[in-house]
Design a protein around this motif. Structure first.
Motif, PDB file in Angstrom:
ATOM      1  N   ASN A 128       0.973  -1.062  -0.055  1.00 25.70           N
ATOM      2  CA  ASN A 128       0.098  -0.143   0.070  1.00 25.70           C
ATOM      3  C   ASN A 128       1.052   1.148   0.042  1.00 25.70           C
ATOM      4  O   ASN A 128       1.425   1.922   1.146  1.00 25.70           O
TER       5      ASN A 128
ATOM      6  N   GLU B 268       1.499   5.056  -1.531  1.00 26.96           N
ATOM      7  CA  GLU B 268       0.749   6.121  -2.299  1.00 26.96           C
ATOM      8  C   GLU B 268       1.605   7.035  -3.155  1.00 26.96           C
ATOM      9  O   GLU B 268       1.100   7.204  -4.198  1.00 26.96           O
ATOM     10  N   LYS B 269       2.910   7.133  -2.850  1.00 30.64           N
ATOM     11  CA  LYS B 269       3.568   7.989  -3.707  1.00 30.64           C
ATOM     12  C   LYS B 269       5.050   7.394  -4.246  1.00 30.64           C
ATOM     13  O   LYS B 269       5.752   6.622  -3.334  1.00 30.64           O
TER      14      LYS B 269
ATOM     15  N   ASP C  66      -1.084   4.895   4.291  1.00 29.95           N
ATOM     16  CA  ASP C  66      -2.180   5.918   4.269  1.00 29.95           C
ATOM     17  C   ASP C  66      -3.156   5.524   5.500  1.00 29.95           C
ATOM     18  O   ASP C  66      -3.261   4.373   5.912  1.00 29.95           O
TER      19      ASP C  66
ATOM     20  N   ASN D 293      -3.283   1.301  -3.574  1.00 27.38           N
ATOM     21  CA  ASN D 293      -3.750   2.521  -3.052  1.00 27.38           C
ATOM     22  C   ASN D 293      -5.245   3.007  -3.523  1.00 27.38           C
ATOM     23  O   ASN D 293      -5.519   2.565  -4.581  1.00 27.38           O
ATOM     24  N   GLN D 294      -5.536   4.109  -3.043  1.00 25.13           N
ATOM     25  CA  GLN D 294      -6.859   4.383  -3.266  1.00 25.13           C
ATOM     26  C   GLN D 294      -6.937   4.728  -4.932  1.00 25.13           C
ATOM     27  O   GLN D 294      -7.734   4.219  -5.438  1.00 25.13           O
TER      28      GLN D 294
END
Lengths: 574, 343
Positions: free
Chosen positions: A148, A150-151, A180, A302-303
Motif C-alpha cells: 500500500n 501512495e507516492k 495511508d 492505493n486508493q
C-alpha cells in the motif's frame, strides 16, 4: 492436417517446409523481414481452440524483441511470440487452415514491427516490463507482495509476515505497511495491522527509477540488472540511499522499484535480497556477492490505483450520498456506488435483516437479526477498504427530519413505498429544500424496474411521474409502472404481515445497477437534468398469474435509456 | 395544462352515474317504485325473480342533460314457467303502479312502459322480461295490440351490457382504454345534444352511437401511458366514417344502420328516417373536420375554442393562453390505489 495446412500456406505464397525438430515433424515457414531470414515453427496441432502459436527459431540471434519470450527446447533457443490476448479472439476452429494463415500474418506483422522499428520495440519492452519481470519470479512465489504505497518516492516501510494459519485473504500475504490512514477502520488491511499479531518480516525500500531499461530476460543475471539499475540512479537518490538507509543492517530487504514505462504509465516491481548475516543494503557488485536475489510479484494498492483498476472514479470519492432503503434494490445500489468510488455513503433503513431476505440480498447469513443498514455498512467497509459508510436505523421521514438533506450531493430512495416517497417530495417542497433525489423501485414477476432522477431547478420532478394519465391530477401510482394498479400483486405464504412481491434477485440487481448507473452519471456531471429510466423484462410470469399490464409496458422500447421526465400537467413543474 | 386535462374537466362536468348527488332523488324514486312493482307483481302471482338497470347507467356512459329529465331504464324479470302468455298483462301492472304514483304521460309502448314523474325531472322506462334457463324474452306489445303484435321476444339485455363494458380485447392498460371509450361515448352524447335539434336529437339513439363507437373505438395512449382523448376522438370518428354505417340514398342523402350485436340482432335505426341518417352523416363529417383543426392547432386556447364549439360551454376555454396553475393542485379522486411497486 499438417500437409493440408502446408498446401494452403504454399498456395497463398508462403515458403513452407516440414522439418524434424525435437523428434517430431514440424511445419516451418521461412519469411524475410528487414533482410533477415526468419524461421517460424508452428507449435500447435489442430483442432485450434485458440490462436495457434508460431515460435521463432534461433530467437537469440535477433537481439531483444518485444513480446518474444526466449526459452530452450531440445538444445536450441526458441522465441514464443505473443500476438494476442487468448480470450479476445473467436476462432474459426472448423477452418484450421484459415486460422493458421491469420496467426502467421499476425506473427509476421509483429516481428516486422520489432525488427524494423527499434524505438517501438524498446517502448513495447518497457510497456511489458512487469510481464517480463514475472517470468523472472520463482513459480512458488505465487502470492504477490501486497504494497500500500501512495507516492513513488524514496521511502522506507515495514514488511509484515503472513499468518501461518491463513491460507486466503489479506493476512495470508506479505504486506508492506499501509502508508495511508484513510482506510475504513474495519477493513481487513487496517484490522490486520491493528490486531498486532503479525510479525515484522523486514524492511521495504521504495526506490524510484528515473530511466527504466527493459526487464532482464530469462537468461540475464538478476544481480547484474540490480547493480546496473542502482548504478544508473541519480546521484541524489544514491546519496540519500546511502545516508538514510546505509547504516541499517539486516538479513532481508524488500526493494520495491517503481518507474514510468510509456505514456506516463507507472509500473511497480519488487526484489527480495537475503543474506546469512546482517548487513547494509548492498549498492555495489562487490557487496552484492553475499546476497541472494529473487524477483517478486507485487500488487500495489492505493486508493488511486485500486479504485481505478476496478473501474471506479476518484472524482466520486468526495461525494456524499445517502441510500434510503437497503433492501434487495438498495443494497445493490449501495454496493455499486461504493465500487464506483463513493466513500461517504449513508445507509438508512429501519428494518432488521431476516432469514427470508437471504435469496435476494447481498448480505451473508451471519447478519440475520442485525439492522440492515448497520450490516450493509460493515459489509461494504469490509469489501471496499476506503469506504467510510455510515448507517441510521431510520425510515425515510425520520431521516429527513433528523438530517440536513442539503448536505448530501444525492439521495437515492429505494423503499418501494409510493406513499412515503410522495410524502418526502412534499416535505422537500414545503421546506424549500434543494437536493437531487433518485427514486428507484421495481415491479413483481420480473416485469421491470424504474428510476427517476429529480434534480432541483431542472425540468421534471418525481411528481411528474405520478401525474394521472387520464386527468392530469396528482396520481397515487407512478405512470411509469408496467403493471396496472389495483391488482393483487403480493404473495402470501404465512398470512397477514408476511406478504411479499414476487421477484428474483436478478430483477432487484438489475434495478439496482440501473439506478447506480444513473446516480454515477449524475454525480459525474454527465446527467444534469431530471430524467427517468426503466428496464423491461418479459411478461411470462405476470401473464401466468393473470396480472394485467399497462399500455406503456407493451409499447416500451427504451430500456435503460434516459428519457425526459417532465409532464406538462405536473402542478409543481408547471 | 394539457388539452387532455381540459377534456378531463369537461368530462367531470357532464358525467352522470347512479351514485352521483344529482341523481340521488331519482334513485330514491326508482327504488320505491321498484318496491311497489315487486309487490304488485307478487300479489298478481308473478313474483319478480331478478331486476337490473339497463341503459347508460349500466354501462357508465350517462351524461347530464342541460334541459331534459334524468332517465331510468329499469328491467324486471319473472320466471318463464310462471309467465302469462300475454306479455301485455304484466305491462298493465307496471302502468297501474306508475299511474298510482302520480306519473304523467304513463303509457305502454311496444318494448316498455314509460312515464314522467310530475314533480321531478325523471323519465322512467320499465321493461319486463321473462327468463327460462339463461334465455331472456322481452314483453313486446302495446295496450291494444292484437295477438300478432304482442309476443315474448328473445333478447339478450345482459349480453349487450357485457358487450359494451367488455375490455378483454384491449392489450395493455385495458382499464384506461375502456374508460377512454366511455368518456368518448359521453362526449358523443353531449355533442349530439348540442348539435341536433331536440326532435332529431332524440332519434339519434344513444345505443346506436354507443355501438358504433364500441366497434370503431381507437384508443389513443402515448408510449408514456398518457391518454389523449382528442386523438382518440378524431381517430374513432374517422373510423366510423370509413366503415359502412351510412348507406347512400341518392341526392347526398344517407340511411344509417347500426345492428345490435346480440339478440334480436335488429338494426337500431331500422325505423329512422333518411333525414336522421343524412344529418348524422353530415354532422359527423363536420365533427371530423373540426377535430382535425383542433389537433393541428398549437394554441391550447384555440383548441379549446374549437372544442367548445362542438361540445358547448361545459368545455371551458382558458382566459389566457397558458393558465397559471400555481397553487391549483389537483389531487387524485381515489383514497387508496393498490400499486405493484417494491424495492
Amino acid at each position: 492436417m499438417q500437409s493440408k495446412i502446408k498446401q494452403h500456406l504454399t498456395r497463398i505464397g508462403y515458403d513452407c517446409i516440414v522439418s524434424d525438430i525435437g523428434g517430431f515433424p514440424r511445419l516451418v515457414v521461412n519469411v524475410t523481414i528487414a533482410e533477415s531470414e526468419i524461421q517460424l515453427m508452428l507449435a500447435a496441432e489442430p483442432p485450434f481452440h485458440s490462436l495457434p502459436e508460431f515460435v521463432l527459431i534461433d530467437a537469440d540471434s535477433f537481439g531483444r524483441l518485444a513480446h518474444v519470450t526466449v526459452y530452450q527446447y531440445s538444445g536450441a533457443l526458441f522465441g514464443a511470440v505473443c500476438v494476442n490476448d487468448p480470450d479476445s479472439l473467436s476462432i474459426n476452429f472448423e477452418q484450421p487452415q484459415l486460422v493458421v494463415e491469420e496467426s502467421l500474418k499476425r506473427h509476421v506483422a509483429l516481428l516486422e514491427m520489432c525488427l524494423t522499428n527499434p524505438d517501438w520495440n524498446n517502448k513495447e519492452l518497457l510497456r511489458e516490463f512487469y510481464s517480463d519481470w514475472l517470468r523472472k519470479c520463482r513459480q512458488d512465489d505465487s502470492k504477490p507482495l501486497l504494497a500500500n504505497i501512495e507516492k513513488p518516492i524514496l521511502q522506507r516501510l515495514v514488511v509484515y509476515a503472513p499468518l501461518s494459519d491463513k491460507e486466503y485473504g489479506i493476512e495470508s500475504h506479505y504486506m508492506v505497511h499501509p502508508a495511508d490512514n484513510s482506510f475504513s477502520g474495519i477493513s481487513d488491511i487496517h484490522l490486520s495491522m491493528m490486531k498486532g499479531n503479525r510479525e515484522a518480516a523486514g524492511i521495504a525500500l521504495v526506490i524510484p527509477i528515473h530511466k527504466l531499461t527493459p526487464a532482464p530476460s530469462r537468461f540475464d543475471s538478476l544481480e547484474q540488472w540490480y547493480i546496473d539499475t542502482i548504478t544508473a540512479l541519480p546521484t541524489t537518490i544514491r546519496n540519500e540511499l546511502q545516508q538514510k538507509f546505509g547504516q541499517w543492517r539486516d538479513t532481508t530487504y524488500w526493494i520495491v522499484f517503481t518507474a514510468n514505462t510509456v505514456n506516463d504509465d507507472r509500473t511497480w516491481f519488487a526484489l527480495k535480497l537475503v543474506c546469512k548475516s546482517k548487513k547494509a543494503l548492498p549498492l555495489t557488485g562487490e557487496k552484492l556477492k553475499d546476497w541472494t536475489l529473487a524477483a517478486l510479484p507485487i500488487r500495489l494498492f492505493n486508493q488511486e490505483s485500486t479504485v481505478q483498476r476496478g473501474g471506479g472514479r476518484l472524482s466520486l470519492s468526495d461525494k456524499k450520498v445517502a441510500v434510503i432503503g437497503v433492501g434487495s434494490v438498495g443494497c445493490e445500489i449501495a454496493h455499486k456506488l461504493s465500487a464506483a468510488g463513493v466513500k461517504s455513503l449513508t445507509l438508512v433503513d429501519p428494518d432488521i435483516y431476516e432469514i427470508n431476505n437471504l435469496y435476494r440480498h447481498v448480505l451473508e447469513q451471519g447478519w440475520v437479526g442485525a439492522p440492515k443498514s448497520f450490516a450493509l455498512s460493515v459489509a461494504i467497509q469490509r469489501q471496499f477498504p476506503w469506504s467510510n459508510a455510515t448507517w441510521y436505523p431510520y425510515d425515510l421521514m425520520k431521516f429527513a427530519r433528523n438530517q440536513n438533506m442539503e448536505s448530501y450531493d444525492l439521495l437515492v430512495i429505494a423503499i418501494g413505498n409510493p406513499t412515503q416517497e410522495r410524502l418526502f417530495k412534499q416535505y422537500l417542497l414545503d421546506n424549500n429544500t434543494y437536493v437531487a433525489v433518485i427514486n428507484s423501485w421495481l415491479e413483481g414477476f420480473g416485469i421491470g424496474g424504474h428510476a427517476v432522477l429529480d434534480v432541483s431547478e431542472s425540468k421534471g420532478c418525481l411528481l411528474c411521474s405520478y401525474v394521472c394519465p387520464e386527468s392530469g391530477a396528482r396520481g397515487l401510482v407512478s405512470n411509469m409502472n408496467f403493471i396496472e394498479p389495483n391488482q393483487v400483486t403480493m404473495k402470501s405464504i404465512a398470512g397477514c404481515g408476511e406478504q411479499f412481491i414476487s421477484y428474483g434477485a436478478a430483477s432487484s440487481a438489475q434495478t439496482g445497477v440501473m439506478t447506480a448507473n444513473l446516480a454515477i452519471r449524475y454525480l459525474e456531471g454527465k446527467q444534469t437534468e431530471s430524467c427517468k429510466t426503466s428496464w423491461k423484462g418479459d411478461d411470462d410470469d405476470a401473464v401466468n398469474e393473470g396480472i394485467k399490464l399497462t399500455h406503456r409496458f407493451y409499447n416500451f422500447k427504451h430500456s435503460l435509456e434516459y428519457l425526459p421526465l417532465t409532464d406538462e400537467d405536473c402542478d409543481v413543474c408547471s | 395544462m394539457s388539452i387532455q386535462n381540459r377534456f378531463s374537466k369537461f368530462h367531470d362536468k357532464i358525467k352522470l352515474g347512479r351514485e352521483d348527488d344529482a341523481y340521488r332523488e331519482a334513485r330514491a324514486k326508482d327504488n320505491s317504485i321498484l318496491d311497489e312493482i315487486k309487490a304488485e307483481f307478487r300479489s298478481a302471482g308473478y313474483p319478480i325473480i331478478e331486476t337490473f338497470i339497463q341503459g347508460s347507467l349500466s354501462t357508465y356512459t350517462g351524461i347530464k342533460h342541460p334541459v331534459d329529465d334524468f332517465d331510468i331504464d329499469r328491467a324486471v324479470v319473472i320466471d318463464a314457467d310462471n309467465a302469462p302468455d300475454n306479455p301485455v298483462e304484466l305491462k298493465k301492472l307496471v302502468l297501474k303502479v306508475l299511474e298510482k304514483r302520480g306519473f304523467k304521460n304513463a303509457r305502454v309502448k311496444k318494448p316498455c312502459v314509460t312515464a314522467d314523474y310530475i314533480n321531478l325531472s325523471l323519465h322512467i322506462d320499465i321493461v319486463v322480461y321473462r327468463k327460462g334457463g339463461e334465455q331472456y324474452e322481452l314483453a313486446v306489445g302495446k295496450l291494444n295490440s292484437n295477438e300478432q303484435n304482442r309476443e315474448w321476444s328473445p333478447s339478450e339485455p345482459k349480453k349487450l351490457i357485457e358487450h359494451i363494458n367488455n375490455s378483454s380485447l384491449f392489450i395493455g392498460s385495458a382499464d384506461l382504454k375502456i374508460k377512454q371509450f366511455k368518456r368518448l361515448v359521453r362526449y358523443f352524447k353531449r355533442w349530439r345534444d348540442e348539435k341536433f335539434g331536440q326532435a332529431i336529437g332524440k332519434k339519434v339513439f344513444s345505443i346506436g352511437l354507443t355501438l358504433m363507437l364500441k366497434e370503431q373505438f381507437r384508443p389513443a395512449i402515448d408510449n408514456n401511458g398518457k391518454v389523449d382523448d382528442l386523438q382518440s376522438l378524431r381517430d374513432t370518428v374517422g373510423a366510423i366514417m370509413a366503415s359502412n354505417y351510412f348507406h347512400w340514398a341518392g341526392d347526398n342523402k344517407y340511411k344509417v344502420n347500426v345492428y345490435l350485436p346480440v339478440q334480436p340482432y335488429i338494426n337500431v335505426f331500422e325505423n329512422s328516417s333518411i333525414d336522421t341518417g343524412t344529418q348524422l352523416y353530415n354532422k359527423f363529417k363536420l365533427l371530423l373536420t373540426k377535430l382535425d383543426q383542433a389537433l393541428e392547432e398549437d394554441s391550447l386556447k384555440k383548441q379549446c375554442e374549437i372544442l367548445q364549439g362542438l361540445f358547448g360551454n361545459d368545455f371551458e376555454v382558458p382566459e389566457k393562453e397558458q393558465s397559471n396553475n400555481a397553487g391549483k393542485v389537483a389531487y387524485s379522486n381515489a383514497g387508496v390505489v393498490g400499486t405493484s411497486q417494491g424495492a
